[in-house]
Design an enzyme around this catalytic site. Structure first.
Site, short mmCIF file in Angstrom:
data_model
loop_
_atom_site.label_atom_id
_atom_site.label_comp_id
_atom_site.label_asym_id
_atom_site.label_seq_id
_atom_site.Cartn_x
_atom_site.Cartn_y
_atom_site.Cartn_z
N GLU A 233 0.56 -1.27 0.01
CA GLU A 233 -0.08 0.11 -0.03
C GLU A 233 0.71 1.19 -0.08
O GLU A 233 0.67 2.06 0.81
CB GLU A 233 -0.94 -0.13 1.14
CG GLU A 233 -1.94 -1.28 1.16
CD GLU A 233 -3.05 -1.26 2.19
OE1 GLU A 233 -4.24 -1.61 1.95
OE2 GLU A 233 -2.71 -0.41 3.10
N GLU A 334 -6.79 -7.45 -1.42
CA GLU A 334 -7.37 -7.65 -0.17
C GLU A 334 -8.71 -7.11 0.00
O GLU A 334 -9.00 -6.16 -0.69
CB GLU A 334 -6.63 -6.37 0.73
CG GLU A 334 -5.31 -6.82 0.99
CD GLU A 334 -4.59 -5.67 2.13
OE1 GLU A 334 -5.47 -4.99 2.62
OE2 GLU A 334 -3.36 -5.57 2.09
#
Length: 441
Positions: A233, A334
């Site tokens: 991320e 995710e």
């Protein structure tokens, strides 16, 4: 995912998802949908599936490759049903918890999951892999070796992430701390992306050239590794233009490929649209997402990046954009629902999982870019103290386990149906299609 604290952005994304999934009817996306196809003929077909697939499993364990907008293994499709368990290396470093690593892979394999995303980093923290730049704890490195070797035993491939954006497990903040200790004039954690010395620290992380002490196979030669993830991320809040992060991605994707041209590379992005596509800001979870220095389309156009990732919100459009503008696979890397969220119940979670899975099945039907999904996150029994709210313990979640298992079966059947080496006749092909697409997707 940030493995400790949840920011407002994460919460807002989750609220959007819960609102959407709550409105879905149980008839359209519930478990009952997965029960109504279980006629005797199909059930018998599934039971006999393993023995008939023997001819397709004679091929050696080979590298996953990209062919256009799909993943392939041995030139046949490889659609992914997988999971995240980020802490495997740390657990493997302690003999008292190492067995939990085996349990995770065993449970995942039992429901047909084929890919796990996990951390190949722990920088300057408790049980650190990298104690300081290029200085490693050999015992922890052997723990990572164990994770890779154990994954292979259960025919599970790994996406290995190389550093964290967040402070958990060290992250870019630890690199900046190391830089300051070396006398560098650094003012922000985002200097990680721009300062040449910190870039050299990242490049010196020697995971790719590691020789596994259990298998004697160099990581960059091991088909067990599905892909390298540049960073979990990445965000560069100090540069909303996205130029700083774009330059870092260009350099690091090229560098990783120069060392290991055989494995796939992905960035690790959450999927936010940036300045290159302002017309798509409406699909971000909120206005803040367009200011964190990432750019879904532009970032994934970098040479050396093989596939795109999206986190949390597969109801948005990145998977269609990956097909239209990027011509590469996209993985929902995710997704999940937190049990700590107000109004949570297992039906919401099952609805969300079904929604994501249907997106992937639709992609197989159309030959699209939706290449797979990785639920956040799979846990074995007895690890409740590590639960961030998203943990799925299969033994305690029979409905979720059934949904996951069916998705795995459907994708495995699709992959084999499309194999050039498939020897099944038309009658059995029709049965396969009945299993895959009985319901209107």
């Amino acid at each position: 995912m940030e493995t400790h604290n949840r920011f407002g952005l994460r919460i807002i994304s989750l609220v959007i998802f819960l609102t959407l999934t709550k409105s879905l009817s149980s008839t359209a996306f519930g478990v009952s949908e997965y029960e109504d196809w279980e006629s005797v003929d199909i059930a018998d077909f599934i039971l006999n599936y393993g023995s008939e697939m023997g001819v397709l499993e004679e091929n050696e364990w080979q590298m996953v490759q990209r062919k256009g907008n799909q993943f392939v293994v041995n030139d046949q499709p490889f659609y992914v049903n997988g999971f995240n368990t980020y802490w495997l290396m740390v657990f493997a470093a302690d003999e008292s918890t190492r067995g939990k690593v085996t349990e995770v892979f065993k449970h995942a394999s039992s429901v047909g999951m084929s890919v796990c995303r996990t951390w190949a980093f722990n920088d300057g923290q408790w049980r650190a892999l990298q104690k300081s730049p290029s200085v490693y704890d050999e015992d922890v490195f052997k723990a990572l070796d164990f994770v890779v070797s154990e994954a292979k035993k259960y025919k599970i491939r790994l996406i290995l992430s190389l550093v964290n954006n967040w402070e958990a497990y060290g992250g870019k903040a630890q690199y900046v701390k190391w830089g300051k200790e070396a006398g560098l004039n650094l003012t922000s954690d985002d200097d990680f992306f721009s300062h040449p010395t910190l870039r050299s620290y990242y490049k010196a992380h020697t995971v790719l050239n590691r020789v596994n002490t259990f298998t004697n196979i160099t990581y960059k030669e091991d088909p067990t590794i599905f892909a390298w993830e540049l960073m979990n991320e990445p965000r560069c809040n100090s540069d909303s233009s996205g130029d700083v992060l774009q330059d870092w991605i260009k350099e690091m994707a090229f560098y990783v490929k120069s060392i290991d041209p055989k494995h796939l590379v992905e960035i690790g992005l959450e999927g936010f649209y940036g300045p290159s596509t302002p017309q798509r800001y409406q699909f971000n979870p909120n206005s803040y997402a367009q200011q964190v220095g990432t750019d879904f389309i532009r970032n994934h156009q970098v040479l050396g990046v093989d596939f795109a990732s999206v986190h949390i919100y597969p109801d948005s459009c990145p998977h269609r954009d990956a097909e239209k503008y990027l011509g590469m696979p996209v993985v929902f890397a995710e997704f999940g629902v937190s049990a700590k969220s107000p109004g949570y119940n297992s039906t919401y979670r099952d609805n969300l999982i079904n929604t994501v899975y249907k997106t992937i099945l639709n992609s197989t039907k159309k030959g699209g870019s939706g290449a797979g999904s990785l639920v956040w996150q799979l846990f074995p029994d007895g690890t409740d103290y590590m639960d961030d709210g998203y943990a799925i313990v299969l033994s305690k979640s029979p409905s979720t386990s059934s949904i996951i298992s069916l998705q795995s079966t459907r994708l495995a059947l699709f992959n084999s149906l499309c194999s050039k080496k498939c020897r099944w006749g038309c009658k059995k092909r029709n049965m396969l299609e009945k299993v895959l697409y009985r319901d209107e997707l």
